[in-house]
Design a protein around this motif. Structure first.
Motif, short mmCIF file in Angstrom:
data_model
loop_
_atom_site.label_atom_id
_atom_site.label_comp_id
_atom_site.label_asym_id
_atom_site.label_seq_id
_atom_site.Cartn_x
_atom_site.Cartn_y
_atom_site.Cartn_z
N CYS A 1 7.69 10.35 -2.90
CA CYS A 1 6.52 10.15 -2.05
C CYS A 1 6.55 11.11 -0.86
CB CYS A 1 6.51 8.71 -1.53
SG CYS A 1 5.11 8.36 -0.45
N THR B 1 -8.30 8.29 0.13
CA THR B 1 -8.71 6.99 -0.38
C THR B 1 -8.91 7.10 -1.88
OG1 THR B 1 -11.03 7.47 0.03
CG2 THR B 1 -9.84 6.28 1.76
N ARG B 2 -8.80 6.00 -2.55
CA ARG B 2 -9.02 5.97 -3.99
C ARG B 2 -10.52 5.97 -4.26
NH1 ARG B 2 -4.59 1.29 -5.23
NH2 ARG B 2 -2.80 2.56 -4.72
N GLU C 1 0.80 -1.22 0.00
CA GLU C 1 0.00 0.00 0.00
C GLU C 1 0.83 1.27 0.00
OE1 GLU C 1 -3.41 0.35 0.09
OE2 GLU C 1 -3.61 -1.80 -0.21
N HIS D 1 -0.66 9.35 0.12
CA HIS D 1 -1.53 8.18 -0.06
C HIS D 1 -2.16 7.73 1.25
CE1 HIS D 1 2.37 6.46 1.07
NE2 HIS D 1 1.67 5.50 1.61
N TYR E 1 5.86 14.71 -6.41
CA TYR E 1 6.04 13.64 -7.39
C TYR E 1 7.28 13.89 -8.25
CZ TYR E 1 4.87 10.12 -10.80
OH TYR E 1 4.91 9.02 -11.59
N GLU F 1 -13.21 3.27 -2.89
CA GLU F 1 -12.75 2.58 -1.68
C GLU F 1 -13.52 3.09 -0.48
OE1 GLU F 1 -8.62 3.09 -0.99
OE2 GLU F 1 -8.02 1.57 -2.42
N CYS G 1 6.85 7.64 -5.46
CA CYS G 1 5.39 7.61 -5.38
C CYS G 1 4.81 6.71 -6.46
CB CYS G 1 4.85 9.03 -5.52
SG CYS G 1 3.05 9.13 -5.48
N MET G 2 3.93 5.81 -6.08
CA MET G 2 3.27 4.92 -7.04
C MET G 2 1.81 5.30 -7.25
SD MET G 2 5.73 3.07 -7.93
CE MET G 2 4.91 1.84 -8.90
N CYS G 3 1.25 6.15 -6.39
CA CYS G 3 -0.18 6.50 -6.50
C CYS G 3 -0.40 7.85 -7.19
CB CYS G 3 -0.83 6.50 -5.13
SG CYS G 3 -0.25 7.82 -4.02
N ARG G 4 0.67 8.59 -7.43
CA ARG G 4 0.63 9.90 -8.08
C ARG G 4 -0.15 10.95 -7.28
NH1 ARG G 4 2.10 10.33 -13.66
NH2 ARG G 4 3.03 8.39 -14.29
N ARG G 5 -0.27 10.76 -5.97
CA ARG G 5 -0.96 11.73 -5.12
C ARG G 5 0.02 12.71 -4.46
NH1 ARG G 5 -4.59 7.13 -2.34
NH2 ARG G 5 -5.99 6.80 -4.08
#
Length: 75
Positions: free
Chosen positions: A56, A64-65, A16, A60, A53, A68, A45-49
Motif C-alpha cells: 500500500c 474515490t471509487r 477503509e 486509496h 502493489y 462514490e 493494498c486491498m483496493c489495487r490502486r
C-alpha cells in the motif's frame, strides 16, 4: 519464510484501508510473482490502486471509487 507455530501471524483488518500484517512476509500475487518484505509490519493494498502493489502507498486516500460521492465536512 516459515511460520512460527508458537506465535501466529497477526493480521489487522481496517474498514477503509490496507491489510496490516506482521512481517516479515511473502505475498504471492495472482500472476505468480512473489513480493517479499522484511519489515516488522507491512501494509498490503486491498483496493489495487497502489503504484507499489501489493504494498500500500495510501493511494486509496486520494481517490474515490466509481459511484462514490466525495465526502465534505459539514459547515
Amino acid at each position: 519464510m516459515p511460520n512460527d507455530p508458537e506465535r501466529p501471524c497477526r493480521i489487522t483488518l481496517g474498514d477503509e484501508g490496507p491489510l496490516l500484517v506482521e512481517g516479515p512476509v511473502e505475498v504471492t500475487c495472482a500472476d505468480g510473482s512473489v513480493a517479499v518484505s522484511d519489515r516488522f509490519v507491512v501494509a498490503v493494498c486491498m483496493c489495487r490502486r497502489s503504484r507499489m502493489y501489493p504494498w500500500c502507498d495510501t493511494s486509496h486516500r486520494r481517490r474515490t471509487r466509481p459511484g462514490e460521492e466525495t465526502r465534505r465536512p459539514a459547515d
